[in-house]
Design a protein around this motif. Structure first.
Motif, PDB file in Angstrom:
ATOM      1  N   SER A 205       0.857  -1.235  -0.008  1.00 10.37           N
ATOM      2  CA  SER A 205      -0.089   0.010  -0.045  1.00 10.37           C
ATOM      3  C   SER A 205       1.025   1.324   0.176  1.00 10.37           C
ATOM      4  N   GLY A 243      -3.428  -0.080  -3.535  1.00 11.76           N
ATOM      5  CA  GLY A 243      -2.243   0.234  -3.146  1.00 11.76           C
ATOM      6  C   GLY A 243      -1.667   1.581  -3.441  1.00 11.76           C
ATOM      7  N   GLU A 285      -8.455  -2.958  -6.983  1.00  8.79           N
ATOM      8  CA  GLU A 285      -9.007  -3.013  -5.647  1.00  8.79           C
ATOM      9  C   GLU A 285      -8.628  -1.692  -4.873  1.00  8.79           C
ATOM     10  N   GLY A 287      -8.390   1.242  -1.998  1.00  5.59           N
ATOM     11  CA  GLY A 287      -9.112   1.461  -0.923  1.00  5.59           C
ATOM     12  C   GLY A 287      -8.748   3.097  -0.596  1.00  5.59           C
ATOM     13  N   ARG A 288      -7.789   3.205  -0.133  1.00  9.36           N
ATOM     14  CA  ARG A 288      -7.175   4.423   0.339  1.00  9.36           C
ATOM     15  C   ARG A 288      -7.291   5.501  -0.698  1.00  9.36           C
ATOM     16  N   TYR A 385      -8.673   4.156   6.545  1.00 11.39           N
ATOM     17  CA  TYR A 385      -8.074   3.478   8.059  1.00 11.39           C
ATOM     18  C   TYR A 385      -8.196   4.320   9.139  1.00 11.39           C
TER      19      TYR A 385
HETATM   20  C1  LIG Z   1      -6.370  -7.734  -0.740  1.00 12.06           C
HETATM   21  C2  LIG Z   1      -6.420  -6.111  -0.567  1.00 12.06           C
HETATM   22  N1  LIG Z   1      -6.830  -5.534  -1.447  1.00 12.06           N
HETATM   23  C3  LIG Z   1      -6.910  -3.946  -1.453  1.00 12.06           C
HETATM   24  C4  LIG Z   1      -6.273  -3.375  -0.535  1.00 12.06           C
HETATM   25  C5  LIG Z   1      -6.344  -1.768  -0.426  1.00 12.06           C
HETATM   26  O1  LIG Z   1      -5.175  -1.307  -0.584  1.00 12.06           O
HETATM   27  P1  LIG Z   1      -5.159   0.357  -0.629  1.00 12.06           P
HETATM   28  O2  LIG Z   1      -6.154   0.955   0.381  1.00 12.06           O
HETATM   29  O3  LIG Z   1      -3.753   0.755  -0.372  1.00 12.06           O
HETATM   30  O4  LIG Z   1      -5.514   0.956  -1.867  1.00 12.06           O
HETATM   31  C6  LIG Z   1      -5.584  -4.107   0.526  1.00 12.06           C
HETATM   32  C7  LIG Z   1      -5.291  -3.270   1.566  1.00 12.06           C
HETATM   33  O5  LIG Z   1      -4.866  -3.846   2.668  1.00 12.06           O
HETATM   34  C8  LIG Z   1      -5.692  -5.489   0.491  1.00 12.06           C
HETATM   35  O6  LIG Z   1      -5.122  -6.260   1.264  1.00 12.06           O
END
Ligand SMILES: Cc1ncc(COP(=O)(O)O)c(C=O)c1O
Length: 432
Positions: A205, A243, A285, A287-288, A385
């Motif tokens: 990440s 990430g 995928e 998130g952050r 987070y």
């Molecule tokens: C399997 C998986 N996908 C997606 C993410 C999201 O990562 P980020 O928030 O850095 O984009 C994570 C974060 O731990 C993860 O473990």
């Protein structure tokens, strides 16, 4: 950090943050719907609409609430969940189950049953026991479950070791070993209760460099080729994880999504062309990168402790309970005094939390105008987070969350009450 002010106050998505603090109290998480949607629109424009057969699955661990999942649903994105709680939140938000994918390195039987009962779109297998478990549950329920294998691509990443996940020595993923991964692939192909779709990786990440992702894509495509050669089996889907880095402080220089996705898609499309391979669906995928910068936290400053010639501590009414990342992996943040946001900095202070841990320091050595008790400290980029890792250490209540949109603000998570903190506690008879 760039930010807007009016009458000396920090303005967030058209809202006066000092007024928000007064109205809703502090500590307070404030999320700009406008900014979340802007990130989603960037993904729509530069990824979803640009390529065939691609999807975005929001990693809900970054910020999972009913309202957030509604925003994601409105974008037509999929959702990544990793626990019964995240899955339950998604179902309660009426998120279509077939657009949910379930990750997790130790899913319980109950979680797998729940996921299969709801009919999630995919389960990402992340342990050697899981194919058998899924197959047994699916057989009993007379279902066929789509699966991918999360692999550890063994690439080097330039991020904090606590948030890098793609290396071999990791609790996540299945190593690409002859004796470990391949028997699982064979089993998945031969088991009628599972539909083996492809491979998943998440290299780590807060990345600003696309090299780790690109190296991992290459490794995943080598695997795709081997699976075809060995088993004459065609992979339908690849998931490249999240990430993508965000700006926590001015030292961070985040890249647009396309900096990662364009080269990854180029490699995939070139592979398909060269090998005459049907293009697999490609999923990312993030998130952050969707929510981090859209969120700020507001705290009220209380105790001020000056150690002449050494340091000045200014304490806030929250800390590692609402943002554990600095204590957990030395994450850095910056912020401003929301009620003096247009004033020049005149002193260096350390913003500390109120939890009983020396590591409960939110920002070390930040330049601020003269700080006084009652000032409101706004921390930038706490959207990912922060709330999702909030905890009740020292029995501090989890703060409220407010969603803003062009000057409007509404509570989307109420502040926890003291009664709620102890609601599951009981005194056993023998102590009465
Ligand atoms: C399997 C998986 N996908 C997606 C993410 C999201 O990562 P980020 O928030 O850095 O984009 C994570 C974060 O731990 C993860 O473990």
């Amino acid at each position: 950090m760039e930010f807007e002010t009016k009458n000396g106050h920090l303005i967030w998505d058209g809202c006066d943050t000092v007024a928000l603090a007064e109205k809703f109290g502090t500590p307070l998480y404030v999320f700009s719907q406008t900014m979340i949607e802007e990130k989603c629109q960037e993904l729509q424009r530069d990824f979803v609409e640009k390529y065939d057969k691609v999807r975005v699955a929001f990693a809900s661990k970054a910020f999972s609430t009913l309202a957030m999942l509604k925003i994601i649903q409105q974008q037509g994105f999929s959702l990544d969940v990793v626990s019964d709680g995240e899955l339950y939140t998604a179902i309660k938000a009426d998120f279509p189950a077939e657009q949910i994918e379930m990750n997790g390195n130790n899913k319980s039987i109950e979680e797998l049953e729940m996921a299969i009962d709801y009919g999630v779109g995919r389960i990402i297998v992340d342990s050697l026991q899981e194919v058998d478990l899924i197959a047994a549950i699916a057989k009993e329920k007379q279902k066929v479950v789509n699966i991918l294998f999360r692999i550890t691509p063994e690439v080097n990443v330039t991020t904090h070791s606590f948030i890098s996940t793609g290396q071999k020595d990791s609790k996540f993923g299945i190593p690409i070993d002859e004796e470990i991964l391949f028997p699982q692939i064979k089993k998945a192909i031969d088991t009628p209760e599972v539909n083996f779709l492809g491979f998943h990786f998440h290299v780590g990440s807060q990345l600003f460099d696309n090299q780790a992702h690109l190296a991992a894509v290459g490794i995943a495509l080598d695997l795709v080729k081997m699976v075809k050669e060995r088993y004459n089996y065609v992979i339908e889907e690849l998931n490249f994880g999240g990430g993508f880095g965000v700006r926590y402080t001015d030292a961070d220089q985040p890249k647009p999504f396309s900096y990662f996705t364009d080269p990854m898609m180029k490699v995939v499309l070139a592979f398909c062309e060269k090998e005459s391979y049907p293009q697999p669906a490609v999923v990312i995928e993030p998130g952050r990168s969707i929510v981090a910068e859209a969120g700020i936290s507001l705290h009220t400053i209380g105790a001020i402790k000056e150690l002449p010639g050494l340091r000045k501590y200014v304490s806030i009414d929250g800390g590692m309970t609402d943002n554990i990342r600095p204590g957990l992996y030395q994450a850095e943040y910056t912020g401003v005094l929301a009620n003096q946001a247009d004033q020049p900095a005149t002193e260096t202070v350390t913003v500390s939390g109120k939890a009983c841990e020396s590591t409960d320091i939110l920002v070390k050595d930040i330049q601020l105008p003269k700080v006084e008790a009652g000032d409101i400290f706004a921390t930038f980029s706490t959207g990912a987070y922060g709330y999702s890792m909030a905890n009740n250490y020292n029995k501090l209540a989890i703060p409220a969350v407010v969603l803003t949109k062009a000057g409007k603000a509404e509570v989307i998570v109420k502040r926890q009450s003291l009664d709620q903190i102890i609601q599951n506690e009981v005194i056993p008879d023998f102590l009465q």
